[in-house]
Design an enzyme around this catalytic site. Sequence first.
Site, PDB file in Angstrom:
ATOM      1  N   HIS A 168     -43.714   8.824  60.631  1.00 51.97           N
ATOM      2  CA  HIS A 168     -45.270   7.391  61.883  1.00 51.97           C
ATOM      3  C   HIS A 168     -44.752   8.098  63.382  1.00 51.97           C
ATOM      4  CE1 HIS A 168     -46.295   4.041  62.812  1.00 51.97           C
ATOM      5  NE2 HIS A 168     -46.520   3.478  62.128  1.00 51.97           N
ATOM      6  N   GLU A 185     -52.680   7.848  59.330  1.00 56.50           N
ATOM      7  CA  GLU A 185     -52.843   7.163  60.217  1.00 56.50           C
ATOM      8  C   GLU A 185     -54.150   7.575  61.654  1.00 56.50           C
ATOM      9  OE1 GLU A 185     -50.495   4.217  58.940  1.00 56.50           O
ATOM     10  OE2 GLU A 185     -49.407   4.871  60.127  1.00 56.50           O
TER      11      GLU A 185
HETATM   12  P1  PGA Z   1     -51.547  -1.626  62.620  1.00 49.68           P
HETATM   13  O1  PGA Z   1     -50.341  -0.690  62.219  1.00 49.68           O
HETATM   14  O2  PGA Z   1     -52.123  -1.997  61.023  1.00 49.68           O
HETATM   15  O3  PGA Z   1     -50.818  -2.652  63.934  1.00 49.68           O
HETATM   16  O4  PGA Z   1     -52.379  -0.157  63.206  1.00 49.68           O
HETATM   17  C1  PGA Z   1     -50.252   0.416  60.993  1.00 49.68           C
HETATM   18  C2  PGA Z   1     -48.778   1.024  60.787  1.00 49.68           C
HETATM   19  O5  PGA Z   1     -48.413   1.443  62.055  1.00 49.68           O
HETATM   20  O6  PGA Z   1     -48.495   1.509  60.492  1.00 49.68           O
END
Ligand code: PGA
Length: 253
Positions: free
Chosen positions: A99, A171
């Site tokens: 992440h 992401e």
């Molecule tokens: P968010 O986070 O939905 O608050 O943007 C997503 C993540 O960090 O996996």
Amino acid sequence: MMKKKIIVANWKMNYDLHETTFFLRNFLKYIKEKKICHNKEIIIAPSFPFLHISNQISQGTLLKIAAQNIFFKDKGSFTGEISASMLKSIGIDIVIIGHSERRKFFLEDENSLLKKLKIAIKHKIKVIFCIGETYEDRNKNNQYSIIEKQLNNTIFHCSPNEIKLIYIAYEPIWAIGTGVTATIDQITKMHYFIRNIFYEKYGNTISSKISILYGGSINHLNAKNIIYSNNVDGGLIGNSSLNLEQFVKIVQY
Ligand code: PGA
């Protein structure tokens, strides 16, 4: 056959024991009463101290519990770390690795991410592996080369058999926790790109089977559009997964 959509809640460093158990019990009660979610894989990642009880609460339901991190050694003098076999011993067999918050705040580089990936797979723990470009990368139109590099340094060191235990979560860092979601066009182009490099490396079966999730400011209003877009197999959800009402809406789509 249509793949099951995968919805992952990443709770990050939120919710204590009471809040965790309260949410899970009510969530499970709701989906049982409404008889929903049978066509989806639902995963929630609470904090480490509550994994065991979360797993006990969700036994016999369709909800799965994941860890948010793992260490890359089997055991030893690594104060504060959690091993794969510890997770397995409490029935946890899914983990989020890579992440962007771990890369940024805990300086996890691709070398250590690869080791984490390998140790999880060695213990048959399924990995939700996060990749994503920064705002600057996208502004310079470098997003595709950055994503390819992130995959080359980590996931592409895995054999076809190992790949079967991996979900990719795309992401974009600029979309995480910002309220700015990537557009459907940006998401579908990137997911197509990712699937295509899997095709080049591993061939058709793996590239069509690999699940690619999107994460970054998904909420109950935009979730449906995103999750049902081309080449998107589900979502990794932070903020909105902490709100029971909103999360219930997201999993119902
Ligand atoms: P968010 O986070 O939905 O608050 O943007 C997503 C993540 O960090 O996996």
